[in-house]
Design an enzyme around this catalytic site. Structure first.
Site, PDB file in Angstrom:
ATOM      1  N   LYS A   1       8.367   4.852 -29.571  1.00  0.00           N
ATOM      2  CA  LYS A   1       8.766   3.875 -30.587  1.00  0.00           C
ATOM      3  C   LYS A   1       7.648   2.889 -30.867  1.00  0.00           C
ATOM      4  O   LYS A   1       7.354   2.549 -32.019  1.00  0.00           O
ATOM      5  CB  LYS A   1      10.028   3.156 -30.119  1.00  0.00           C
ATOM      6  CG  LYS A   1      10.566   2.089 -31.060  1.00  0.00           C
ATOM      7  CD  LYS A   1      10.121   0.683 -30.691  1.00  0.00           C
ATOM      8  CE  LYS A   1      10.609   0.255 -29.339  1.00  0.00           C
ATOM      9  NZ  LYS A   1      10.186  -1.126 -29.005  1.00  0.00           N
TER      10      LYS A   1
ATOM     11  N   LYS B   1       0.649  -7.436 -29.761  1.00  0.00           N
ATOM     12  CA  LYS B   1       1.409  -6.600 -28.828  1.00  0.00           C
ATOM     13  C   LYS B   1       1.317  -5.123 -29.211  1.00  0.00           C
ATOM     14  O   LYS B   1       1.104  -4.250 -28.352  1.00  0.00           O
ATOM     15  CB  LYS B   1       2.870  -7.056 -28.821  1.00  0.00           C
ATOM     16  CG  LYS B   1       3.869  -6.100 -28.189  1.00  0.00           C
ATOM     17  CD  LYS B   1       3.719  -5.993 -26.700  1.00  0.00           C
ATOM     18  CE  LYS B   1       4.880  -5.208 -26.108  1.00  0.00           C
ATOM     19  NZ  LYS B   1       4.723  -4.993 -24.665  1.00  0.00           N
TER      20      LYS B   1
END
Length: 303
Positions: A238, A169
């Protein structure tokens, strides 16, 4: 006996996935700090996260980051005692693989499987049930949860050991960040060069510069549709930071990270932090002479 399904964290993505499960005919017991999000998604409200764990067999987590996941799973004194041997926890968050591996080891001690399931596709794909999942953990556990995943994902890849899903991911999200921020810069340049933006996109999509942003994002953005509801600039930032940390742990040089860090950092600094990450093009436009790819329709013109 059919597995009972629980969901903790019914925000932007979690709520949409829960709605898909419920609309598919499966009841979901849900908990979120925003109780309205639970009912909006069609789930049965639970009084607490512990209540979800005590009454279900497969529990999905959709939380902002590893810090929050660890606070819920390892920091909450009620979480692990509420688990039962044979349960499966599926973490749909974007998290640090090293954190995921630690949680897997802790839950394995009490006989609970932990799957890390990275997501790709965003809010639009979640809405229609066409997400792509990349999963780490036990193949047997993945097979057991597959019928539930099928409600919101059309492609599910078993990536390997615990942490492999979240690792994949982060790699995917980094390429997403690169393509979005780079294409935003190119499109601002095309606007300032007085090029027809639709034609520029046609060229890019027929040439070596083609990417997800040129195919799926900017054909909408140039007409003022920023595809609201997806990953924010703050969350994109992030994710890139998580990617850099992951590469540091792997001992891989991260030579291309400065560009998206600069782009999404700029967006945050200019007040776009909580806006969809597609607005990075406006942040770049702001410092390039107040450029916008589209011209808002004046009220008089619209009448």
């Amino acid at each position: 006996m059919n597995d009972r399904i629980g969901f903790i964290g019914l925000g932007n993505m979690g709520g949409r996935m829960t709605r898909r499960i419920v609309d598919g005919g499966t009841d979901v017991l849900g908990f979120d700090m925003n109780s309205a999000a639970v009912t909006d998604a069609g789930a049965v409200p639970a009084a607490s996260g512990r209540a979800v764990l005590e009454s279900t067999d497969i529990v999905f987590l959709s939380l902002p980051d590893s810090r929050v996941v660890e606070k819920v799973v390892l920091g909450d004194p009620d979480f692990i005692p509420a688990l039962r041997r044979g349960m499966i926890i599926v973490d749909l968050s974007t998290a640090a693989p090293s954190s995921t591996q630690r949680i897997h080891e802790r839950l394995a001690e009490v006989g609970v499987e932990y799957l890390d399931a990275g997501i790709s596709g965003g809010a639009a794909a979640a809405e229609v049930g066409t997400l792509t999942l990349m999963v780490g953990g036990s193949a047997a556990a993945l097979e057991r949860v597959q019928p539930v995943l099928a409600h919101f994902a059309t492609k599910v890849f078993h990536m390997g050991a615990p942490g492999a899903g979240h690792s994949t991911k982060l790699l995917n999200n980094f390429l997403n960040a690169i393509s979005l921020s780079a294409t935003a810069e190119v499109m601002v340049a095309a606007k300032k060069a007085n090029l027809d933006l639709a034609t520029v996109l046609d060229v890019l999509n027929a040439s070596s510069g083609v990417n997800f942003a040129t195919l799926n994002r900017f054909p909408k953005i140039i007409h003022g549709d920023y595809l609201k509801g997806g990953l924010t600039n703050a969350l994109m930032m992030k994710d890139v930071v998580l990617y850099v940390d992951h590469l540091r742990e792997l001992g891989v040089a991260s030579l291309n990270a400065p560009a998206p860090l600069a782009s999404f950092g700029l967006a945050r600094a200019l007040g776009y932090s909580d806006e969809i990450s597609n607005t990075v093009v406006d942040a770049i436009g702001d410092v390039s002479g107040s450029v916008r790819l589209h011209q808002p329709v004046a009220v008089d013109d619209a009448q």
